[in-house]
Design a protein around this motif. Structure first.
Motif, PDB file in Angstrom:
ATOM      1  N   ARG A 171     -53.677 -47.237   0.034  1.00 60.12           N
ATOM      2  CA  ARG A 171     -52.626 -48.153  -0.024  1.00 60.12           C
ATOM      3  C   ARG A 171     -51.734 -47.623  -1.290  1.00 60.12           C
ATOM      4  NH1 ARG A 171     -55.683 -52.436   1.209  1.00 60.12           N
ATOM      5  NH2 ARG A 171     -56.548 -52.734  -0.773  1.00 60.12           N
ATOM      6  N   THR A 172     -52.325 -47.288  -2.528  1.00 54.96           N
ATOM      7  CA  THR A 172     -51.757 -46.713  -3.580  1.00 54.96           C
ATOM      8  C   THR A 172     -50.749 -45.547  -3.133  1.00 54.96           C
ATOM      9  OG1 THR A 172     -53.383 -47.513  -5.192  1.00 54.96           O
ATOM     10  CG2 THR A 172     -51.913 -45.697  -6.181  1.00 54.96           C
ATOM     11  N   PHE A 173     -51.340 -44.714  -2.325  1.00 51.49           N
ATOM     12  CA  PHE A 173     -50.807 -43.439  -1.887  1.00 51.49           C
ATOM     13  C   PHE A 173     -49.359 -43.902  -0.854  1.00 51.49           C
ATOM     14  CE2 PHE A 173     -54.787 -41.018  -2.788  1.00 51.49           C
ATOM     15  CZ  PHE A 173     -54.404 -40.497  -4.136  1.00 51.49           C
ATOM     16  N   GLN A 174     -49.734 -44.635  -0.210  1.00 52.16           N
ATOM     17  CA  GLN A 174     -48.557 -45.354   0.783  1.00 52.16           C
ATOM     18  C   GLN A 174     -47.535 -45.953   0.070  1.00 52.16           C
ATOM     19  OE1 GLN A 174     -47.837 -44.954   4.121  1.00 52.16           O
ATOM     20  NE2 GLN A 174     -49.781 -43.596   3.870  1.00 52.16           N
ATOM     21  N   GLU A 175     -47.694 -46.576  -1.148  1.00 47.96           N
ATOM     22  CA  GLU A 175     -47.040 -47.295  -2.170  1.00 47.96           C
ATOM     23  C   GLU A 175     -45.990 -46.068  -2.675  1.00 47.96           C
ATOM     24  OE1 GLU A 175     -48.766 -49.865  -4.644  1.00 47.96           O
ATOM     25  OE2 GLU A 175     -49.117 -51.289  -3.247  1.00 47.96           O
ATOM     26  N   ARG A 176     -46.580 -45.147  -2.985  1.00 47.67           N
ATOM     27  CA  ARG A 176     -46.058 -43.890  -3.626  1.00 47.67           C
ATOM     28  C   ARG A 176     -44.990 -43.133  -2.782  1.00 47.67           C
ATOM     29  NH1 ARG A 176     -50.695 -41.234  -7.163  1.00 47.67           N
ATOM     30  NH2 ARG A 176     -51.108 -42.906  -8.676  1.00 47.67           N
ATOM     31  N   LYS A 177     -45.604 -42.953  -1.443  1.00 49.11           N
ATOM     32  CA  LYS A 177     -44.825 -42.377  -0.466  1.00 49.11           C
ATOM     33  C   LYS A 177     -43.547 -43.420  -0.048  1.00 49.11           C
ATOM     34  CE  LYS A 177     -45.107 -41.540   4.225  1.00 49.11           C
ATOM     35  NZ  LYS A 177     -45.639 -41.590   5.783  1.00 49.11           N
ATOM     36  N   SER A 178     -43.835 -44.625  -0.314  1.00 55.70           N
ATOM     37  CA  SER A 178     -42.516 -45.504  -0.073  1.00 55.70           C
ATOM     38  C   SER A 178     -41.519 -45.373  -1.112  1.00 55.70           C
ATOM     39  CB  SER A 178     -43.129 -46.836   0.081  1.00 55.70           C
ATOM     40  OG  SER A 178     -42.203 -47.768   0.573  1.00 55.70           O
ATOM     41  N   VAL A 179     -42.045 -45.101  -2.262  1.00 52.16           N
ATOM     42  CA  VAL A 179     -41.060 -45.153  -3.345  1.00 52.16           C
ATOM     43  C   VAL A 179     -40.117 -43.684  -3.441  1.00 52.16           C
ATOM     44  CG1 VAL A 179     -40.646 -44.565  -5.884  1.00 52.16           C
ATOM     45  CG2 VAL A 179     -42.184 -46.564  -4.863  1.00 52.16           C
ATOM     46  N   LEU A 180     -41.034 -42.512  -2.733  1.00 58.37           N
ATOM     47  CA  LEU A 180     -40.304 -41.308  -2.439  1.00 58.37           C
ATOM     48  C   LEU A 180     -39.364 -41.366  -1.267  1.00 58.37           C
ATOM     49  CD1 LEU A 180     -43.479 -38.869  -3.333  1.00 58.37           C
ATOM     50  CD2 LEU A 180     -41.277 -39.215  -4.641  1.00 58.37           C
ATOM     51  N   ALA A 181     -39.762 -42.124  -0.472  1.00 60.18           N
ATOM     52  CA  ALA A 181     -38.694 -42.275   0.782  1.00 60.18           C
ATOM     53  C   ALA A 181     -37.630 -42.984   0.493  1.00 60.18           C
ATOM     54  CB  ALA A 181     -39.492 -43.046   2.041  1.00 60.18           C
ATOM     55  N   GLU A 182     -37.575 -43.833  -0.363  1.00 62.55           N
ATOM     56  CA  GLU A 182     -36.362 -44.452  -0.981  1.00 62.55           C
ATOM     57  C   GLU A 182     -35.586 -43.481  -1.819  1.00 62.55           C
ATOM     58  OE1 GLU A 182     -36.762 -48.157  -3.173  1.00 62.55           O
ATOM     59  OE2 GLU A 182     -38.307 -48.888  -1.986  1.00 62.55           O
ATOM     60  N   LYS A 183     -36.363 -42.707  -2.830  1.00 63.84           N
ATOM     61  CA  LYS A 183     -35.500 -41.522  -3.591  1.00 63.84           C
ATOM     62  C   LYS A 183     -35.042 -40.518  -2.484  1.00 63.84           C
ATOM     63  CE  LYS A 183     -36.258 -38.146  -6.954  1.00 63.84           C
ATOM     64  NZ  LYS A 183     -37.326 -37.576  -7.841  1.00 63.84           N
ATOM     65  N   LEU A 184     -35.679 -40.370  -1.532  1.00 60.86           N
ATOM     66  CA  LEU A 184     -35.279 -39.334  -0.464  1.00 60.86           C
ATOM     67  C   LEU A 184     -33.979 -39.809   0.244  1.00 60.86           C
ATOM     68  CD1 LEU A 184     -35.822 -36.773   1.074  1.00 60.86           C
ATOM     69  CD2 LEU A 184     -36.770 -38.257   2.989  1.00 60.86           C
ATOM     70  N   SER A 185     -33.719 -40.901   0.716  1.00 57.36           N
ATOM     71  CA  SER A 185     -32.676 -41.600   0.974  1.00 57.36           C
ATOM     72  C   SER A 185     -31.529 -41.594   0.065  1.00 57.36           C
ATOM     73  CB  SER A 185     -32.766 -43.213   1.534  1.00 57.36           C
ATOM     74  OG  SER A 185     -31.700 -43.697   1.882  1.00 57.36           O
ATOM     75  N   ASP A 186     -31.615 -41.730  -1.179  1.00 57.30           N
ATOM     76  CA  ASP A 186     -30.701 -41.777  -2.134  1.00 57.30           C
ATOM     77  C   ASP A 186     -30.223 -40.353  -2.395  1.00 57.30           C
ATOM     78  OD1 ASP A 186     -30.882 -44.612  -2.480  1.00 57.30           O
ATOM     79  OD2 ASP A 186     -31.771 -44.372  -4.421  1.00 57.30           O
ATOM     80  N   LEU A 187     -31.329 -39.447  -2.430  1.00 55.02           N
ATOM     81  CA  LEU A 187     -30.716 -38.065  -2.651  1.00 55.02           C
ATOM     82  C   LEU A 187     -29.797 -37.568  -1.293  1.00 55.02           C
ATOM     83  CD1 LEU A 187     -34.264 -36.654  -3.959  1.00 55.02           C
ATOM     84  CD2 LEU A 187     -31.963 -36.534  -5.061  1.00 55.02           C
ATOM     85  N   GLN A 188     -30.330 -37.914  -0.173  1.00 53.22           N
ATOM     86  CA  GLN A 188     -29.290 -37.544   1.141  1.00 53.22           C
ATOM     87  C   GLN A 188     -28.149 -37.929   0.849  1.00 53.22           C
ATOM     88  OE1 GLN A 188     -32.208 -39.325   3.907  1.00 53.22           O
ATOM     89  NE2 GLN A 188     -32.858 -37.286   4.481  1.00 53.22           N
ATOM     90  N   ALA A 189     -27.870 -39.227   0.173  1.00 56.38           N
ATOM     91  CA  ALA A 189     -26.409 -39.947   0.236  1.00 56.38           C
ATOM     92  C   ALA A 189     -25.933 -39.001  -0.842  1.00 56.38           C
ATOM     93  CB  ALA A 189     -26.676 -41.315  -0.120  1.00 56.38           C
ATOM     94  N   ALA A 190     -26.479 -39.032  -2.089  1.00 61.05           N
ATOM     95  CA  ALA A 190     -25.844 -38.183  -3.030  1.00 61.05           C
ATOM     96  C   ALA A 190     -25.679 -36.686  -2.644  1.00 61.05           C
ATOM     97  CB  ALA A 190     -26.684 -37.910  -4.266  1.00 61.05           C
ATOM     98  N   ILE A 191     -26.134 -35.868  -1.783  1.00 61.97           N
ATOM     99  CA  ILE A 191     -25.790 -34.562  -1.170  1.00 61.97           C
ATOM    100  C   ILE A 191     -24.767 -34.528  -0.333  1.00 61.97           C
ATOM    101  CG2 ILE A 191     -26.662 -33.074   0.397  1.00 61.97           C
ATOM    102  CD1 ILE A 191     -29.574 -33.514  -0.840  1.00 61.97           C
ATOM    103  N   GLN A 192     -24.661 -35.673   0.533  1.00 64.85           N
ATOM    104  CA  GLN A 192     -23.439 -36.152   1.246  1.00 64.85           C
ATOM    105  C   GLN A 192     -22.203 -36.314   0.562  1.00 64.85           C
ATOM    106  OE1 GLN A 192     -23.192 -35.664   4.693  1.00 64.85           O
ATOM    107  NE2 GLN A 192     -21.153 -36.028   4.602  1.00 64.85           N
ATOM    108  N   PHE A 193     -22.308 -36.825  -0.559  1.00 63.53           N
ATOM    109  CA  PHE A 193     -21.061 -37.118  -1.438  1.00 63.53           C
ATOM    110  C   PHE A 193     -20.553 -35.889  -1.969  1.00 63.53           C
ATOM    111  CE2 PHE A 193     -19.500 -38.247  -5.648  1.00 63.53           C
ATOM    112  CZ  PHE A 193     -18.240 -38.820  -5.120  1.00 63.53           C
ATOM    113  N   ALA A 194     -21.540 -35.143  -2.625  1.00 59.64           N
ATOM    114  CA  ALA A 194     -21.306 -33.912  -3.203  1.00 59.64           C
ATOM    115  C   ALA A 194     -20.526 -32.995  -2.077  1.00 59.64           C
ATOM    116  CB  ALA A 194     -22.420 -33.236  -3.893  1.00 59.64           C
ATOM    117  N   SER A 195     -21.204 -32.771  -0.998  1.00 63.47           N
ATOM    118  CA  SER A 195     -20.733 -32.008  -0.059  1.00 63.47           C
ATOM    119  C   SER A 195     -19.386 -32.334   0.414  1.00 63.47           C
ATOM    120  CB  SER A 195     -21.646 -31.913   1.169  1.00 63.47           C
ATOM    121  OG  SER A 195     -21.195 -31.207   2.298  1.00 63.47           O
ATOM    122  N   SER A 196     -19.056 -33.677   0.648  1.00 66.32           N
ATOM    123  CA  SER A 196     -17.815 -34.299   0.690  1.00 66.32           C
ATOM    124  C   SER A 196     -16.665 -33.838  -0.356  1.00 66.32           C
ATOM    125  CB  SER A 196     -17.760 -35.757   1.143  1.00 66.32           C
ATOM    126  OG  SER A 196     -16.555 -36.225   1.241  1.00 66.32           O
TER     127      SER A 196
END
Length: 139
Positions: free
Chosen positions: A87-112
């Motif tokens: 469960r702990t590892f799944q929670e950490r994975k979930s936090v990283l997945a949110e960060k991943l989403s934010d990073l993808q948006a930031a990359i898209q913005f920088a690219s634009s």
């Protein structure tokens, strides 16, 4: 975005409007200085955006690797019968997945942003070359 409006104003100044004026040389020189100053700003901004984009891409890869790692740890913990750790590892994975989403948006913005700056950069260079050509031709 004042830099964009300023560049638009500078690029809108056509040398044709100078014909017949006694201060043509001064006006061309002033426009060259202005364009070179703006080009320096655009180059700095473009370099910064491209550097940010590369940094974000590295962070994205690290984040993806972290997600995969947490998934492996979670599966291993479940195989070993340790549901609490899983469960702990799944929670950490979930936090990283949110960060991943934010990073993808930031990359898209920088690219634009870099895609917006590149044509401005190219147009400034073209305008500078045009004015330098006029200046060399002796008006």
């Amino acid at each position: 975005m004042s830099i964009f409006s300023r560049i638009k104003d500078l690029m809108g100044n056509k040398v044709d409007t100078f014909d017949g004026t006694e201060d043509l040389e001064k006006m061309v020189e002033q426009n060259l200085q202005d364009l070179n100053r703006e080009l320096g700003k655009v180059k700095a901004e473009l370099a910064s955006v491209l550097a940010d984009e590369q940094r974000l891409k590295r962070e994205l890869i690290e984040c993806q690797e972290g997600i995969e790692k947490m998934e492996r740890y979670s599966v291993k913990s479940l195989d070993e019968g340790n549901e609490g750790d899983a469960r702990t590892f799944q929670e950490r994975k979930s936090v990283l997945a949110e960060k991943l989403s934010d990073l993808q948006a930031a990359i898209q913005f920088a690219s634009s942003k870099s895609e917006q700056l590149k044509p401005i950069h190219d147009q400034l260079i073209a305008n500078i070359k045009e004015l330098e050509s006029i200046k060399r031709s002796g008006f």
